[in-house]
Design an enzyme around this catalytic site. Structure first.
Site, PDB file in Angstrom:
ATOM      1  N   GLU A   1       0.818  -1.209   0.000  1.00  0.00           N
ATOM      2  CA  GLU A   1       0.000   0.000   0.000  1.00  0.00           C
ATOM      3  C   GLU A   1       0.853   1.261   0.000  1.00  0.00           C
ATOM      4  O   GLU A   1       0.618   2.188   0.780  1.00  0.00           O
ATOM      5  CB  GLU A   1      -0.940   0.006   1.216  1.00  0.00           C
ATOM      6  CG  GLU A   1      -1.926  -1.140   1.195  1.00  0.00           C
ATOM      7  CD  GLU A   1      -2.981  -1.064   2.289  1.00  0.00           C
ATOM      8  OE1 GLU A   1      -2.884  -0.185   3.157  1.00  0.00           O
ATOM      9  OE2 GLU A   1      -3.906  -1.899   2.257  1.00  0.00           O
TER      10      GLU A   1
ATOM     11  N   GLU B   1      -4.119  -8.831   0.740  1.00  0.00           N
ATOM     12  CA  GLU B   1      -4.651  -8.669   2.098  1.00  0.00           C
ATOM     13  C   GLU B   1      -6.159  -8.772   2.000  1.00  0.00           C
ATOM     14  O   GLU B   1      -6.758  -8.098   1.156  1.00  0.00           O
ATOM     15  CB  GLU B   1      -4.301  -7.280   2.656  1.00  0.00           C
ATOM     16  CG  GLU B   1      -3.240  -7.297   3.707  1.00  0.00           C
ATOM     17  CD  GLU B   1      -2.786  -5.909   4.122  1.00  0.00           C
ATOM     18  OE1 GLU B   1      -3.627  -5.125   4.589  1.00  0.00           O
ATOM     19  OE2 GLU B   1      -1.591  -5.620   3.968  1.00  0.00           O
TER      20      GLU B   1
HETATM   21  C1  GAL Z   1      -3.981  -2.487   5.537  1.00  0.00           C
HETATM   22  C2  GAL Z   1      -2.488  -2.418   5.781  1.00  0.00           C
HETATM   23  C3  GAL Z   1      -2.072  -3.310   6.911  1.00  0.00           C
HETATM   24  C4  GAL Z   1      -2.977  -3.086   8.071  1.00  0.00           C
HETATM   25  C5  GAL Z   1      -4.387  -3.379   7.660  1.00  0.00           C
HETATM   26  C6  GAL Z   1      -5.396  -3.284   8.771  1.00  0.00           C
HETATM   27  O1  GAL Z   1      -4.441  -1.423   4.813  1.00  0.00           O
HETATM   28  O2  GAL Z   1      -1.789  -2.803   4.637  1.00  0.00           O
HETATM   29  O3  GAL Z   1      -0.745  -3.052   7.270  1.00  0.00           O
HETATM   30  O4  GAL Z   1      -2.842  -1.778   8.471  1.00  0.00           O
HETATM   31  O5  GAL Z   1      -4.732  -2.455   6.682  1.00  0.00           O
HETATM   32  O6  GAL Z   1      -6.698  -3.486   8.253  1.00  0.00           O
END
Ligand code: GAL
Length: 813
Positions: free
Chosen positions: A430, A506
């Site tokens: 990100e 993710e």
């Molecule tokens: C994402 C990020 C992660 C963590 C996660 C929590 O956007 O890449 O490191 O912060 O959100 O939901």
């Protein structure tokens, strides 16, 4: 089709002949861990690099060491008044536990002494740090040897010019952790191993061996080995290679004269996969003018990975979906100090979940972690950075990117490219540069560094700003586009991107607290409850994320999506979303397992999908709702059976069957109208033919009566670092878990070990992990016992006021 045929290897230094009876010739490389007898102090000491500095008053510690995990927790530790733009926040708030509310910030010094063993007299002496958090400066005998800003990189310095032979040498390390430098708990200090390595001046370079298997068939694999020597001008050298199986039998040998490359043909190769993690060992010997000068062992596996348009990821000609988790590097109550037995336990728990893949968010990991992934069978994406040129944190990596990125990426790949577990390199998570119309140029820059160091693996990154990334060439430039929380955009991306495959780098970020349920049950984002806990009905998520079912519904209709990496496998210290600006709250709620490694309900939801070969049948919530008699308490069942019938105190609540009504009914069985009365809830599961095949029952527990102890391992190794994780449950007189018990548990260890730490998984707890007491949370906690170097029994006694105490006996040898 992008095809990667390769084999993967890692190099281990020959530590000592006695450890490797196969290598019966002279001791050529000597590598020792600098573990014991370090002195440590927080604060800055301008003369602490000097040999004469008096460190007697400093604390004596062993390395790996994390100075911050001992606390105390304080909401002012790294307090941040900030607006987290990547969380879509529009105004600044007071963020208390973002980095765990632990004192990782500031300067600290470490000192130790060492003597240098001799190999041939004409030696090269190297110090190798697996990782120091962070901004470390290394001094030997008062002179600065070098520095390394990024806390997650391995680095090495040739210290031959700084040492005094035959005498004691002083090693001093200054560490400087800036506040507002991390989005999670980074740990502090020399938290990974330090190696002192002595070799002949002409040697096989550490990280210089690279093995690939460019051709694999059922009958044979071509094993290509490239070897780097420390002295590129050396003449008259011979390299001798032997490939051994796990029993040490030589399978194939070869040699090359004054040449750094060889092809070996291995007959009937056994392929590496998560189910069959077969490893081979390459032994390389270097002869100079017929004198054996160095030797090295490199573990490797043979496997073929590919990404195909339309169908995603293939391993050894089999279409495989990532059933993956993202992991931060802390080990919960142990902090970030590397411990192999704690890492192994995490991986054992992930196997039980049916997990086959791990993304090391958002940084390179400890080498021991990758050894375990090779050995136990996990597909790994090793990641580099959370920031490139544009920052997320004031003191984050963007301050170092221009000068250090190439070195950090190269060190990661050269160290780790022989691990069969690693399937892709990730160059970022990100990164705000996604919005930059020149951002794709940084991808090209980083991707080229990766391809140069390892032409066999594809490169990926996790993206969240999909609209920009689809427009500005960012997503199209990546070898493999990774999507963070954007299942709805898979369809659009598939049409627009040239690759024809993608995956969820993710997913979910569903939040829950083990054993805590809030009413009325409702699905929603950014929900806050007065107890700073998130409900375990698994319906609460973040404004940028989803519940698991919503991701799965898309995966199940898009064959080109290669699976997912759930945020996260385990709760971690820091990032207590949705309570970042609520106190107390100092660790995450995202985990499938809690911070203690205890499964939340979500574990069963994922397991029912990820582990089809085993049956899962789990009921929630608990059934101790004193005071809620006559009120509605929904009951959910997480199972891979197609249907089940619920009974409350023997009375049927009807049969539920998985259906396509909505995403939840597709993956869960739910009885939304159940009136609470104490007693029991029981499900009877039916198979495809409607036959009753399994049952699960949850009973209302009586008052807490005694403690139950269950150790993950009862047999330990007497090496001073092996761990047993003992689960403590508060139970009623009949042995039922008391699901709301909060008794303060007291721990006492006697015999050949010591009490190490405890954790209850409660993100709001401010009790210190290393103190020998911890309240039960939802009736449970985990106590960690560490072996000493003595052999014998170890007793852990756990007591709590008013309850019958319990003892468990472990053995260490
Ligand atoms: C994402 C990020 C992660 C963590 C996660 C929590 O956007 O890449 O490191 O912060 O959100 O939901």
């Amino acid at each position: 089709m992008i095809t990667l045929k390769k084999s993967i290897f890692r190099t281990i230094l020959v530590i000592s002949v006695s450890f490797f009876p196969l290598l019966s010739s002279a001791q050529l490389t000597k590598s020792v861990l600098l573990e014991n007898g370090w002195k440590f102090s927080k604060g800055d000491f301008p003369s602490a690099a000097q040999i004469s500095f008096n460190d007697r008053a400093w604390q004596t510690v062993t390395v790996p060491h994390d100075w911050a995990i001992y606390g105390p927790f304080d909401e002012n530790n790294d307090l941040q008044i900030t607006k987290i733009t990547q969380n879509n926040e529009t105004k600044e708030t007071r963020k208390t536990g973002r980095t765990g509310a632990l004192p990782y910030m500031g300067i600290g010094w470490y000192r130790t002494t060492f003597t240098v063993p001799t190999v041939s007299g004409n030696d090269e002496v190297t110090l190798m740090f697996d990782g120091v958090m962070s901004n470390s400066t290394i001094y030997v005998n008062g002179k600065e040897v070098g520095n390394w800003p990024y806390g997650y990189s391995s680095f090495q310095f040739n210290i031959s010019a700084y040492i005094i032979k035959g005498k004691s040498n002083t090693l001093s390390v200054r560490v400087d952790n800036k506040p507002e430098s991390s989005r999670w708990y980074p740990g502090a200090g020399i938290y990974r191993n330090v190696h002192l390595i002595v070799k002949n001046k002409t040697n096989l370079k550490t990280w210089g061996t690279f093995v690939t298997t460019p051709e694999i068939s059922a009958n044979a694999a071509k094993v290509n080995v490239k070897t780097k020597l420390s002295d590129s001008l050396v003449k008259g050298f011979k390299l001798v290679y032997n490939v051994l199986d796990s029993k040490g039998t030589t399978l194939v040998s070869g040699s090359a004269l004054s040449k750094n490359e060889i092809d070996l043909k291995l007959q009937n190769p056994k392929l590496w996969s998560p189910e069959t993690p077969t490893l081979y060992t390459l032994v390389t010997k270097l002869y100079v003018n017929n004198v054996l000068t160095d030797q090295q062992q490199t573990k490797f596996g043979i496997r073929k990975t590919e990404f195909k348009r339309e169908t995603g990821f293939w391993l050894n000609d089999k279409n495989v979906k990532f059933k993956g988790v993202c992991l931060h590097h802390d080990l919960g109550p142990l902090g970030t100090a590397v411990n192999v037995s704690a890492m192994r336990r995490q991986l054992v728990l992930l196997k039980d979940l049916g997990c086959n893949a791990i993304r090391t968010s958002h940084n390179p990991v400890a080498p021991e972690f990758l050894d375990l992934c090779d050995e136990m069978g996990f597909l790994v994406i090793e990641e580099t950075f959370d920031e490139w040129k544009r920052g997320k944190m004031k003191n984050g990596y963007h301050n170092f990117f221009d000068k250090w990125a190439e070195k950090d990426v190269t060190n990661m790949i050269e160290r780790d490219r022989n691990h069969p577990s690693i399937i892709m390199w990730s160059i970022g998570n990100e990164v705000p540069d996604q919005d930059n119309k020149e951002g794709y140029k940084i991808i090209t820059y980083l991707q080229n560094i990766c391809h140069k160091a390892d032409p066999t693996r594809l490169v990926t990154a996790g993206m969240d700003r999909i609209n920009s990334a689809l427009k500005n060439n960012f997503a199209a430039t990546l070898d493999v586009p990774g999507f963070n929380y954007k299942p709805k955009q898979y369809f659009e991306a598939y049409k627009k991107l040239p690759q024809g495959f993608l995956y969820g780098s993710e997913t979910a970020s569903t939040v829950s607290s083990r054993g805590v349920y809030h009413f009325p049950v409702k699905m929603g984002k950014d929900i806050h409850h007065p107890d700073n806990q998130s409900s375990s009905y698994d319906l609460e998520f973040c404004n940028w994320s989803q519940v698991p079912d919503d991701e799965w519904a898309v995966q199940d209709t898009t064959a080109y999506s290669a699976g997912e990496f759930v945020w996260t496998g385990f709760d971690y210290l820091g990032e207590p979303t949705p309570y970042d600006d609520y106190w107390p709250s100092r660790s995450s709620y995202f985990g499938i397992y809690d911070l203690a490694g205890l499964p939340k309900d979500r574990f069963y939801l994922y397991r029912s999908r990820w582990k089809p070969e085993e049956k899962t049948l789990h009921l929630l919530p608990h059934w101790n709702w004193e005071g809620k008699e006559g009120q509605n308490i929904p009951v959910f069942c997480y199972t891979n059976y197609p249907s089940a019938e619920l009974f409350v105190n023997g009375k049927s609540m009807g049969v539920q069957k998985k259906s396509n009504l909505n995403n939840q009914t597709r993956y869960r069985l739910m009885w939304n109208d159940v009136i609470y009365q104490k007693g029991s809830i029981k499900v009877v599961a039916y198979d495809e033919n409607g036959k009753a095949v399994a049952t699960e029952e949850v009973k209302t527990a009586g008052p807490p009566h005694h403690l139950k102890l269950t150790a993950d391992r009862k047999q330990l190794t007497a090496n001073g670092k092996d761990l047993s994780f003992v689960t403590v449950s508060v139970v009623d007189k009949d042995g039922n878990l008391c699901p709301t018990a909060t008794d303060n548990l007291m721990f006492k260890v006697t015999g050949a070990g010591k009490y190490r730490a405890a954790c209850n998984g409660d993100a709001t707890s401010l009790q210190l992990f290393h103190q020998p007491e911890m309240k039960a949370f939802s009736g449970m906690a985990v106590a960690i016992v560490e072996s000493s170097k003595l052999k014998g029994n170890i007793n852990l006694q756990v007591s709590a006021k008013g309850l019958t105490s319990a003892i468990i006996t472990l053995n260490s040898k």
